[in-house]
Design an enzyme around this catalytic site. Structure first.
Site, PDB file in Angstrom:
ATOM      1  N   ARG A  79      -2.825 -19.920   9.534  1.00  0.00           N
ATOM      2  CA  ARG A  79      -2.047 -20.409  10.676  1.00  0.00           C
ATOM      3  C   ARG A  79      -2.308 -21.898  10.909  1.00  0.00           C
ATOM      4  NH1 ARG A  79      -3.112 -15.043  12.458  1.00  0.00           N
ATOM      5  NH2 ARG A  79      -5.013 -15.626  13.549  1.00  0.00           N
TER       6      ARG A  79
ATOM      7  N   SER B  52      -9.473  -5.481   5.104  1.00  0.00           N
ATOM      8  CA  SER B  52      -9.035  -5.366   6.490  1.00  0.00           C
ATOM      9  C   SER B  52      -8.822  -3.924   6.923  1.00  0.00           C
ATOM     10  CB  SER B  52      -7.728  -6.159   6.658  1.00  0.00           C
ATOM     11  OG  SER B  52      -7.441  -6.332   8.018  1.00  0.00           O
TER      12      SER B  52
ATOM     13  N   CYS C  92     -14.485   0.750  12.187  1.00  0.00           N
ATOM     14  CA  CYS C  92     -14.826   1.391  13.462  1.00  0.00           C
ATOM     15  C   CYS C  92     -14.113   2.745  13.610  1.00  0.00           C
ATOM     16  CB  CYS C  92     -14.452   0.483  14.628  1.00  0.00           C
ATOM     17  SG  CYS C  92     -15.105  -1.180  14.449  1.00  0.00           S
TER      18      CYS C  92
ATOM     19  N   THR D 293     -23.822 -22.876   7.381  1.00  0.00           N
ATOM     20  CA  THR D 293     -25.143 -22.503   6.842  1.00  0.00           C
ATOM     21  C   THR D 293     -25.923 -23.778   6.529  1.00  0.00           C
ATOM     22  OG1 THR D 293     -24.452 -22.562   4.534  1.00  0.00           O
ATOM     23  CG2 THR D 293     -24.080 -20.485   5.722  1.00  0.00           C
TER      24      THR D 293
ATOM     25  N   PRO E  60     -23.709 -27.748   3.581  1.00  0.00           N
ATOM     26  CA  PRO E  60     -22.605 -28.262   4.412  1.00  0.00           C
ATOM     27  C   PRO E  60     -21.230 -27.681   4.097  1.00  0.00           C
ATOM     28  CG  PRO E  60     -23.486 -29.967   2.933  1.00  0.00           C
ATOM     29  CD  PRO E  60     -24.418 -28.807   2.853  1.00  0.00           C
TER      30      PRO E  60
ATOM     31  N   ALA F  64     -20.904 -19.059   7.375  1.00  0.00           N
ATOM     32  CA  ALA F  64     -21.144 -17.611   7.354  1.00  0.00           C
ATOM     33  C   ALA F  64     -20.874 -17.024   8.739  1.00  0.00           C
ATOM     34  CB  ALA F  64     -22.565 -17.303   6.903  1.00  0.00           C
TER      35      ALA F  64
ATOM     36  N   ASP G   7     -21.620  -9.705  10.555  1.00  0.00           N
ATOM     37  CA  ASP G   7     -22.879  -8.944  10.551  1.00  0.00           C
ATOM     38  C   ASP G   7     -23.958  -9.598   9.691  1.00  0.00           C
ATOM     39  OD1 ASP G   7     -21.404  -7.155  11.982  1.00  0.00           O
ATOM     40  OD2 ASP G   7     -21.561  -5.497  10.558  1.00  0.00           O
TER      41      ASP G   7
ATOM     42  N   LYS H  84     -13.553  -1.055  47.592  1.00  0.00           N
ATOM     43  CA  LYS H  84     -14.785  -1.729  47.125  1.00  0.00           C
ATOM     44  C   LYS H  84     -15.044  -1.168  45.738  1.00  0.00           C
ATOM     45  CE  LYS H  84     -17.228  -2.062  51.466  1.00  0.00           C
ATOM     46  NZ  LYS H  84     -17.291  -0.785  52.188  1.00  0.00           N
TER      47      LYS H  84
HETATM   48  P1  FAD Z   1     -17.568  -6.055   7.182  1.00  0.00           P
HETATM   49  O1  FAD Z   1     -16.404  -5.757   8.048  1.00  0.00           O
HETATM   50  O2  FAD Z   1     -18.540  -4.964   6.914  1.00  0.00           O
HETATM   51  O3  FAD Z   1     -17.026  -6.626   5.834  1.00  0.00           O
HETATM   52  C1  FAD Z   1     -17.895  -7.054   4.822  1.00  0.00           C
HETATM   53  C2  FAD Z   1     -17.198  -6.847   3.487  1.00  0.00           C
HETATM   54  O4  FAD Z   1     -17.802  -7.701   2.545  1.00  0.00           O
HETATM   55  C3  FAD Z   1     -17.373  -5.436   2.936  1.00  0.00           C
HETATM   56  O5  FAD Z   1     -16.130  -4.800   2.777  1.00  0.00           O
HETATM   57  C4  FAD Z   1     -18.077  -5.643   1.605  1.00  0.00           C
HETATM   58  O6  FAD Z   1     -17.584  -4.786   0.591  1.00  0.00           O
HETATM   59  C5  FAD Z   1     -17.746  -7.077   1.300  1.00  0.00           C
HETATM   60  N1  FAD Z   1     -18.737  -7.733   0.434  1.00  0.00           N
HETATM   61  C6  FAD Z   1     -20.076  -7.820   0.621  1.00  0.00           C
HETATM   62  N2  FAD Z   1     -20.637  -8.505  -0.373  1.00  0.00           N
HETATM   63  C7  FAD Z   1     -19.650  -8.863  -1.203  1.00  0.00           C
HETATM   64  C8  FAD Z   1     -19.607  -9.596  -2.423  1.00  0.00           C
HETATM   65  N3  FAD Z   1     -20.720 -10.091  -2.969  1.00  0.00           N
HETATM   66  N4  FAD Z   1     -18.418  -9.782  -3.014  1.00  0.00           N
HETATM   67  C9  FAD Z   1     -17.279  -9.299  -2.461  1.00  0.00           C
HETATM   68  N5  FAD Z   1     -17.249  -8.597  -1.328  1.00  0.00           N
HETATM   69  C10 FAD Z   1     -18.428  -8.395  -0.701  1.00  0.00           C
HETATM   70  N6  FAD Z   1     -18.262  -2.453  15.793  1.00  0.00           N
HETATM   71  C11 FAD Z   1     -17.785  -2.442  17.056  1.00  0.00           C
HETATM   72  O7  FAD Z   1     -17.774  -3.505  17.713  1.00  0.00           O
HETATM   73  N7  FAD Z   1     -17.292  -1.300  17.621  1.00  0.00           N
HETATM   74  C12 FAD Z   1     -17.257  -0.128  16.936  1.00  0.00           C
HETATM   75  O8  FAD Z   1     -16.782   0.892  17.465  1.00  0.00           O
HETATM   76  C13 FAD Z   1     -17.774  -0.099  15.631  1.00  0.00           C
HETATM   77  N8  FAD Z   1     -17.796   1.059  14.921  1.00  0.00           N
HETATM   78  C14 FAD Z   1     -18.243   1.043  13.641  1.00  0.00           C
HETATM   79  C15 FAD Z   1     -18.233   2.231  12.916  1.00  0.00           C
HETATM   80  C16 FAD Z   1     -18.670   2.244  11.613  1.00  0.00           C
HETATM   81  C17 FAD Z   1     -18.672   3.523  10.856  1.00  0.00           C
HETATM   82  C18 FAD Z   1     -19.102   1.037  10.988  1.00  0.00           C
HETATM   83  C19 FAD Z   1     -19.560   1.034   9.552  1.00  0.00           C
HETATM   84  C20 FAD Z   1     -19.142  -0.129  11.696  1.00  0.00           C
HETATM   85  C21 FAD Z   1     -18.711  -0.144  13.028  1.00  0.00           C
HETATM   86  N9  FAD Z   1     -18.731  -1.317  13.784  1.00  0.00           N
HETATM   87  C22 FAD Z   1     -18.261  -1.304  15.074  1.00  0.00           C
HETATM   88  C23 FAD Z   1     -19.272  -2.572  13.241  1.00  0.00           C
HETATM   89  C24 FAD Z   1     -18.164  -3.474  12.728  1.00  0.00           C
HETATM   90  O9  FAD Z   1     -17.372  -2.758  11.845  1.00  0.00           O
HETATM   91  C25 FAD Z   1     -18.793  -4.669  12.046  1.00  0.00           C
HETATM   92  O10 FAD Z   1     -19.549  -5.364  13.004  1.00  0.00           O
HETATM   93  C26 FAD Z   1     -17.766  -5.606  11.456  1.00  0.00           C
HETATM   94  O11 FAD Z   1     -16.968  -4.946  10.527  1.00  0.00           O
HETATM   95  C27 FAD Z   1     -18.475  -6.777  10.781  1.00  0.00           C
HETATM   96  O12 FAD Z   1     -17.567  -7.569  10.106  1.00  0.00           O
HETATM   97  P2  FAD Z   1     -18.015  -8.376   8.806  1.00  0.00           P
HETATM   98  O13 FAD Z   1     -16.828  -9.121   8.341  1.00  0.00           O
HETATM   99  O14 FAD Z   1     -19.251  -9.106   9.088  1.00  0.00           O
HETATM  100  O15 FAD Z   1     -18.419  -7.252   7.769  1.00  0.00           O
END
Ligand code: FAD
Length: 581
Positions: free
Chosen positions: A47, A64, A68, A304, A307, A311, A314, A465
């Site tokens: 965008r 995508s 959750c 990170t 430069p 990141a 999670d 309230k």
């Molecule tokens: P992710 O969404 O986990 O994406 C990381 C991706 O990176 C993964 O698909 C992985 O395959 C990919 N990856 C990693 N290393 C590499 C590599 N070297 N090369 C290529 N790809 C790679 N949060 C809430 O706030 N509310 C909820 O209700 C909730 N419920 C959840 C339920 C479950 C079962 C799970 C597993 C998580 C839940 N979460 C919830 C947490 C939430 O999903 C995560 O906080 C969020 O997805 C984090 O986003 P992210 O992009 O950091 O990681």
């Protein structure tokens, strides 16, 4: 076309350029991880710049997707796998012109050469791709401590769509009837609920004395009660010693789960919900700084130690909004917001990430629990000043059908009243109250501000309230020293020569259960019977939820008695005691 405007920003002692005119930006932005943070960053980057080349690399088969939603696919509340796929690579290409490469694992980062190595899972082909800017959104992986037998068949972690497909397949093929969930965090409890609703007999095993560690112990009691009410066996403070193979004596499809106490739980399916750890292998090997908590270290702009590498999600350590500690908060909301911010920081104007207050919510059968900000155990550990009040207001006007009591815990600064944290349990209306409190907390509001909030009211939704207004009022009494509070953990083993406990509920309420050693004078009789009370002793007054005892305390204090109100009253004390606290 306008000329690109490059501004320099000082971060630490280094200057970094930020490009303002997105139309001129022809950067190559590579993103590792294509789910919550990664996909958001990519879409927002597009965008901001039509010109940028944006490529997402995702190790798994889907991008995508709604992680959750995974537990609800196991329980059948979400019936179609496709519903879990928020976007597909085709959609992302069509709509945002994003190059999405699934089954593509990034195996190396070469920060000096500004390139990454990718292994395509299907062909095993390896290739390098150069970047101007790299975003890591690699997420967190399920913890798997070295417990003997942890990798036995029928044991599953829950992270992606293939995991829940495997769980469903196993349950069907093995005709599983007994599930043991290890770990009482978000994922463990959501899975326990869904497996129980699917007709399995469920046990939850938790190593510490409570489920849901963001809550304080006594607030977790509402979840313990709910699990018991739904016949989910709960093993608290009893970690798994080992997973044994089943035998003729105790047949099971997966394991016999042996706990430290010696308890043996036959399991046809085992769900490992032992928490998650940031996925940092790539970052570590690239020489990026990893923080004390084990997450990738980023500055306030999510950059990170390199430069050109950013990141999010999670995988990173964030700053706690209240305590300013570095913490790991693996939640989808922060990952999404960080995805937008990082795209802005690469292509737009620099934005600081303000820190995370960990607002979260969980439904467990008929109980919802939610929290925001800091909990009491953290405030105590950090030796920070705080006060706490509990209250139990109805979720909406009691004359309108269907109101349920909320259990609210509010933490605030004792002098200036600044909101530090909140926890709520209840059947109805928890989500809206926690979101109001989370907003107030992020805005730096005080408990005085809470009283003043003008919130929507009609009988089916709230009260004139609102519980949030009431929380402000109750907390203000403490800040203004209108009343002194006692807490649920201070009323056991009182010395009767110094302190007495006064129950101002009606006789029949008292008859159904009371705090040992308490004298019962119902509030309507208190003025007449006040002479029965000593003036030389402290009187801790309680009722069912804290309102009548507050009135009684005001009355007694004005008559010269040394009265304290038991915050949260019998209801908070009872839930804590049921927890054996
Ligand atoms: P992710 O969404 O986990 O994406 C990381 C991706 O990176 C993964 O698909 C992985 O395959 C990919 N990856 C990693 N290393 C590499 C590599 N070297 N090369 C290529 N790809 C790679 N949060 C809430 O706030 N509310 C909820 O209700 C909730 N419920 C959840 C339920 C479950 C079962 C799970 C597993 C998580 C839940 N979460 C919830 C947490 C939430 O999903 C995560 O906080 C969020 O997805 C984090 O986003 P992210 O992009 O950091 O990681």
């Amino acid at each position: 076309m306008a000329t690109a405007c490059i501004k320099k920003y000082l971060i630490g002692d280094q200057q970094y350029p930020f490009f303002w005119n997105y139309q001129m930006s022809k950067k190559t932005i590579l993103i590792v991880g294509g789910v919550a943070g990664g996909a958001t960053a990519a879409a927002h980057a597009r965008r901001l710049s039509e010109e940028a080349e944006i490529i997402i690399f995702e190790r798994g088969p889907y991008v995508s997707f709604a992680n959750c939603g995974l537990p609800y696919y196991v329980g059948g509340e979400i019936t179609e796998k496709e519903d879990l796929m928020v976007q597909t690579p085709e959609n992302l290409l069509c709509r945002f012109n994003l190059d999405v490469r699934v089954m593509s694992e990034v195996t190396t980062i070469d920060p000096n050469g500004k390139r990454i190595e990718i292994t395509a899972a299907n062909s095993n082909e390896k290739y390098w791709q150069s970047y101007d800017e790299l975003i890591l959104s690699t997420g967190a992986k399920p913890l798997k401590p070295p417990i003997p037998g942890i990798d036995r068949p029928g044991h599953f972690t829950v992270r992606g769509i293939p995991d829940v497909e495997a769980i469903n397949g196993w349950i069907t093929s093995q005709k599983a009837q007994r599930a043991v969930v290890i770990g009482g965090g978000f994922i463990g409890l959501e899975m326990a609920e869904q497996l129980q609703k699917s007709g399995l007999q469920v046990s939850v095993v938790e190593a510490i004395a409570q489920v849901m560690s963001p809550l304080d112990l006594e607030m977790a009691g509402w979840l313990h009660k709910e699990l018991q009410a739904h016949e989910v066996a709960l093993y608290l403070g009893d970690p798994v010693a080992q997973f044994n193979s089943p035998d003729k004596k105790e047949p099971a499809a997966a394991s016999i789960v042996e706990l430290k106490s010696g308890a043996q739980l036959p399991a046809d399916v085992v769900i490992l919900g032992l928490g998650v750890q940031p996925e940092t292998g790539l970052a570590k090997n690239a020489g990026l700084t990893i923080g004390e908590k084990g997450g990738i270290q980023v500055n306030e702009f999510l950059r990170t130690s390199d430069p050109h590498i950013w990141a999010i999600g999670d995988a990173i350590e964030v700053q706690d909004f209240i305590t300013h500690e570095r913490v790991l908060i693996p939640l989808a909301g922060p990952a999404n917001r960080q995805g937008r911010i990082v795209a802005e920081n690469i292509l737009g104007e620099p934005i600081k990430y303000p820190g995370t207050c960990g607002t979260s919510i969980l439904r467990l059968f008929d109980c919802t629990v939610a929290s925001t900000g800091t909990n009491e155990k953290t405030l105590r550990r950090l030796n920070l000043q705080y006060e706490v009040v509990y209250l139990h207001p109805p979720s909406h006007a009691t004359y309108y059908p269907g109101a349920h009591k909320l259990a609210m815990k509010i933490l605030f600064h004792p002098e200036n009243g600044k909101l530090l944290g909140a926890q709520i349990a209840g059947q109805d209306g928890v989500d809206k109250r926690i979101d109001v409190l989370a907003t107030a907390l992020k805005a730096g509001m005080t408990v005085h501000d809470l009283e003043d909030l003008e919130l929507a009211y009609a009988p089916p939704f709230g009260s004139a309230k609102d519980p949030v207004n009431l929380a402000g009022m109750v907390a203000q009494h403490v800040v203004h020293h209108d009343i002194q509070n006692a807490q649920w953990h201070e009323v056991d083993n009182l010395n009767p020569k110094e302190t007495i406990l006064l129950d101002v509920r009606d006789n029949d309420e008292h008859g159904k259960g009371f705090i040992p050693g308490s004298k019962n004078i119902p509030l309507p009789e208190l003025r007449k019977r006040v002479d029965e009370l000593p003036k030389d002793k402290e009187i801790i007054v309680y009722c069912q939820t804290g309102q009548r005892s507050y009135f009684a305390c005001r009355l007694l204090t004005q008559k010269g008695f040394k009265a304290k109100n038991l915050s949260g009253a019998y209801r908070t004390w009872e839930i804590a005691k049921n927890n054996n606290l």
